[in-house]
Enzyme design. Structure first.
Site, mmCIF file in Angstrom:
data_model
loop_
_atom_site.group_PDB
_atom_site.id
_atom_site.type_symbol
_atom_site.label_atom_id
_atom_site.label_comp_id
_atom_site.label_asym_id
_atom_site.label_seq_id
_atom_site.Cartn_x
_atom_site.Cartn_y
_atom_site.Cartn_z
ATOM 1 N N HIS A 215 8.103 42.778 11.698
ATOM 2 C CA HIS A 215 6.786 41.859 12.464
ATOM 3 C C HIS A 215 6.673 40.597 10.261
ATOM 4 O O HIS A 215 6.250 39.937 11.697
ATOM 5 C CB HIS A 215 5.473 42.910 11.976
ATOM 6 N N CYS B 255 12.736 49.792 25.552
ATOM 7 C CA CYS B 255 13.016 48.397 25.242
ATOM 8 C C CYS B 255 11.872 48.569 26.476
ATOM 9 O O CYS B 255 11.048 46.920 27.039
ATOM 10 C CB CYS B 255 13.886 48.191 26.122
ATOM 11 N N HIS C 33 5.554 46.356 10.099
ATOM 12 C CA HIS C 33 6.698 46.462 9.147
ATOM 13 C C HIS C 33 7.272 45.591 8.658
ATOM 14 O O HIS C 33 6.840 44.106 9.410
ATOM 15 C CB HIS C 33 7.457 47.955 9.214
ATOM 16 N N HIS D 92 18.012 51.453 21.423
ATOM 17 C CA HIS D 92 16.808 52.267 21.048
ATOM 18 C C HIS D 92 18.013 53.880 21.296
ATOM 19 O O HIS D 92 17.789 55.484 20.279
ATOM 20 C CB HIS D 92 15.698 52.798 21.610
ATOM 21 N N CYS E 235 14.892 52.046 29.567
ATOM 22 C CA CYS E 235 14.800 52.265 29.232
ATOM 23 C C CYS E 235 13.137 52.164 28.423
ATOM 24 O O CYS E 235 12.668 51.183 28.193
ATOM 25 C CB CYS E 235 15.756 51.815 28.204
ATOM 26 N N LYS F 160 11.884 54.652 11.629
ATOM 27 C CA LYS F 160 11.102 55.872 11.161
ATOM 28 C C LYS F 160 11.329 56.986 10.528
ATOM 29 O O LYS F 160 11.254 58.042 9.737
ATOM 30 C CB LYS F 160 9.928 57.015 12.592
ATOM 31 N N LYS G 67 19.368 50.131 10.480
ATOM 32 C CA LYS G 67 18.463 49.918 10.146
ATOM 33 C C LYS G 67 17.123 50.741 9.648
ATOM 34 O O LYS G 67 17.373 51.336 10.141
ATOM 35 C CB LYS G 67 19.186 49.969 12.466
ATOM 36 N N CYS H 20 20.658 53.140 25.117
ATOM 37 C CA CYS H 20 20.528 51.953 24.937
ATOM 38 C C CYS H 20 20.646 51.364 23.518
ATOM 39 O O CYS H 20 20.910 52.132 23.032
ATOM 40 C CB CYS H 20 19.065 51.853 25.159
HETATM 41 O O1 ME8 Z 1 9.028 43.539 21.634
HETATM 42 N N1 ME8 Z 1 14.035 42.707 11.728
HETATM 43 O O2 ME8 Z 1 6.899 43.670 20.611
HETATM 44 P P1 ME8 Z 1 7.405 44.824 18.828
HETATM 45 C C1 ME8 Z 1 13.475 41.075 12.626
HETATM 46 N N2 ME8 Z 1 5.824 43.568 23.008
HETATM 47 N N3 ME8 Z 1 12.422 41.434 13.547
HETATM 48 C C2 ME8 Z 1 11.780 42.260 13.670
HETATM 49 C C3 ME8 Z 1 12.488 43.409 13.233
HETATM 50 C C4 ME8 Z 1 13.144 43.300 12.118
HETATM 51 N N4 ME8 Z 1 14.088 45.048 11.748
HETATM 52 N N5 ME8 Z 1 11.832 44.445 13.970
HETATM 53 C C5 ME8 Z 1 10.458 43.679 14.847
HETATM 54 C C6 ME8 Z 1 7.826 43.559 21.763
HETATM 55 N N6 ME8 Z 1 10.601 42.530 14.045
HETATM 56 C C7 ME8 Z 1 7.300 43.002 22.133
HETATM 57 C C8 ME8 Z 1 6.637 41.636 22.651
HETATM 58 S S1 ME8 Z 1 5.778 39.462 23.281
HETATM 59 C C9 ME8 Z 1 5.666 38.794 24.991
HETATM 60 C C10 ME8 Z 1 6.122 40.625 23.766
HETATM 61 C C11 ME8 Z 1 10.243 41.621 15.137
HETATM 62 O O3 ME8 Z 1 6.671 45.174 18.677
HETATM 63 C C12 ME8 Z 1 10.604 40.420 15.722
HETATM 64 O O4 ME8 Z 1 10.021 39.622 16.385
HETATM 65 O O5 ME8 Z 1 9.237 45.985 19.132
HETATM 66 C C13 ME8 Z 1 10.698 41.068 17.387
HETATM 67 O O6 ME8 Z 1 10.984 39.595 18.837
HETATM 68 C C14 ME8 Z 1 9.520 42.047 17.185
HETATM 69 O O7 ME8 Z 1 9.252 42.009 15.680
HETATM 70 C C15 ME8 Z 1 9.520 42.322 18.022
HETATM 71 O O8 ME8 Z 1 7.693 43.381 18.138
#
Ligand code: ME8
Length: 511
Positions: free
Chosen positions: A21, A129, A18, A146, A126, A298, A295, A143
């Site tokens: 990411h 997280c 999304h 979440h 959680c 979904k 925020k 949390c």
């Molecule tokens: O945390 N605004 O993965 P994740 C900006 N697997 N960036 C965002 C965002 C938003 N609303 N939502 C997500 C994890 N991101 C773990 C990480 S690393 C060793 C393990 C981006 O799929 C941002 O880079 O929840 C955030 O840190 C990351 O997606 C979290 O991705």
């Protein structure tokens, strides 16, 4: 610094790619392209995080096995980044065999050094997280991310003696003021370290969760997903051999959002210390995107899918919006109207217009062939200065992760070039045959400005950079390497292509 190793978080496969990411990917892709163009040996790593409760639950909900589910969503991430033209060098999956072996090797090493012990732990967990919370970290018992009450989990597990490394970590942060940047996040990590650091539970009993990497010293347990996931950054480097690891790993620049600051600012460096691996160079932390003030979720149905945006507006317009609309480190808000007005104002009216006006005048007055350039006048020098200034300002802003300010600097250059057209008025001069040499000089300067623009814009908007070069009919190799001296970039007689609209104006939001 002649090398850089840039990483994004590895994304959980329980959600589809999304806006959030995509932002991290675009930021790192821009930085990688910028570094490559400056001749730095650059490596860009991304991937997917595939183990743990959360993924097992998500797979259960679709009726797939965790592996089949992870394969499917991981492929979706990869194909999305490919479709967006993101140029990563390696895509790691935590289910890769070499990663599993690397994690087990590190666990053995940390265990051998006496930093792992067996004990009982009860805590509030959680799943969203994938971490335990302290009572005081919760907001109204929930949390903060979440908004759900964590589960009380009590079980016997293995622990990493994270507490042992608290003082070393503090000393490192104090000695390296910009190690975690921007500063607000450094302060946040210092805040965590003001309290005694607890040890980290690094296993899950297989009786509760099977979907993970086996602990090498006790096969009844799998590795806690964060202990597994964080090691992706080093396992991917180790895969390329010792020389690569030794050269690149110490140049690691992690990019994450603020949601995963604690694992990256506290767990990860202490894990590295315990494993005897050098620390990363910087932790670069950005803010969170909301969608029209809410925020993204979904349940609200407001999740922005990157490919829907690029299908509607084009990849570069979307990239431009993400980079220009946010200040790295602060939260940002997504609104489609803002995207449209930025595209129309900055891209169509300013940059796109400069390209099409220049090319159409070269066509009209010189049949596409670059004319001679004669002695510069003060306005010509001013134009040249505008581009030298833009280049040095961009450099300065990129050093400080000021993507938005770098783009502003670039557009000040193209804006200056548009004003140069208005001030020198080649379309009026061309009415007098005696003025044609001056018209020629003006158009040569503008063509030069386009070459510099292509080079400056390419890391941010790669398609646009490439398309401008194509219109100038020069090789894509010209995007990299040292900038040509002003006036020497294009030869007299060189033929430019006919103009096209790089960014057609967007009239209204299509329904
Ligand atoms: O945390 N605004 O993965 P994740 C900006 N697997 N960036 C965002 C965002 C938003 N609303 N939502 C997500 C994890 N991101 C773990 C990480 S690393 C060793 C393990 C981006 O799929 C941002 O880079 O929840 C955030 O840190 C990351 O997606 C979290 O991705």
């Amino acid at each position: 610094m002649d090398r850089t190793y840039l990483t994004t978080p590895i994304f959980y496969v329980n959600a589809e790619p999304h806006l959030g990411h995509t932002y991290t990917m675009v930021v790192v892709d821009t930085m990688a392209r910028y570094c490559r163009a400056r001749g730095l040996d650059t490596f860009f790593l991304t991937g997917t995080d595939e183990h743990g409760d959360k993924i097992a639950e998500a797979a259960g909900a679709t009726g797939e096995t965790p592996k089949a589910y992870a394969d499917r969503i991981s492929t979706l991430f990869r194909s999305t980044w490919d479709a967006l033209g993101i140029r990563y060098d390696h895509f790691i999956r935590t289910t890769d065999e070499h990663h599993r072996r690397f994690v087990q090797h590190v666990l053995d090493e940390v265990n051998r050094r006496g930093d792992i012990y067996f004990g009982e732990y009860g805590g509030l967990y959680c799943t969203g997280c994938e971490r335990f919370y302290l009572e005081k970290e919760l907001v109204d018992g929930k949390c903060p991310d979440h908004k759900i009450a964590p589960k009380l989990v009590k079980e016997e597990n293995y622990f990493f003696r994270m507490s042992r490394y608290q003082d070393r970590l503090l000393a490192h942060i104090e000695a390296h003021p910009d190690w975690i940047r921007p500063e607000r996040y450094r302060n946040e990590v210092l805040g965590f370290l003001r309290e005694p650091l607890e040890d980290l539970c690094i296993s899950r009993p297989k009786s509760r969760l099977e979907w993970g990497i086996d602990l090498p010293f006790d096969r009844n347990f799998v590795t806690y997903v964060w202990f597994d996931a964080l090691l992706n950054y080093t396992s991917a480097a180790a895969l390329r051999g010792e020389a690569f690891f030794d050269g690149f790993w110490p140049c690691a620049e992690h990019f994450i959002a603020k949601d995963i600051l604690k694992p990256h600012g506290v767990y990860w460096p202490t894990m590295l210390m315990a494993a005897g691996i050098p620390l990363y160079r910087h932790l670069n932390v950005h803010g969170y995107w909301t969608v029209e003030g809410d925020k993204m979720s979904k349940s609200l149905g407001n999740v922005i899918a990157p490919l829907a945006m690029t299908a509607r507006y084009g990849t570069d317009a979307f990239r431009y919006f993400l980079l220009r609309e946010s200040v790295f480190g602060l939260d940002a808000d997504f609104r489609e109207e803002t995207l449209v007005s930025r595209c129309n104002g900055d891209l169509a009216n300013n940059l796109g217009n400069l390209v099409s006006r220049t090319l159409s005048m070269v066509q009209r007055y010189f049949q596409g062939k670059l004319p001679e350039r004669s002695r510069p006048e003060p306005l010509d020098d001013e134009l040249e200065r505008a581009f030298t200034t833009a280049a040095s300002e961009i450099h300065e802003h990129m050093r400080n992760l000021g993507f938005n300010r770098a783009l502003e600097a670039l557009l000040r250059g193209t804006d200056r070039a548009n004003k140069y057209i208005a001030e020198t008025a080649p379309f009026t001069l061309a009415k007098q045959p005696a003025q044609m040499p001056r018209v020629g000089t003006i158009l040569r300067n503008l063509a030069e400005a386009l070459l510099h623009t292509a080079r400056l814009v390419a890391p941010f908007l790669p398609d646009t950079g490439g398309r401008i070069l194509d219109l100038l009919d020069v090789s894509p190799d010209r995007l990299a390497g040292p900038a040509p001296r002003w006036g020497e970039g294009l030869a007299t007689g060189h033929v430019l292509k006919a103009p096209v609209a790089l960014f057609p104006r967007i009239d209204a939001r299509p329904s």
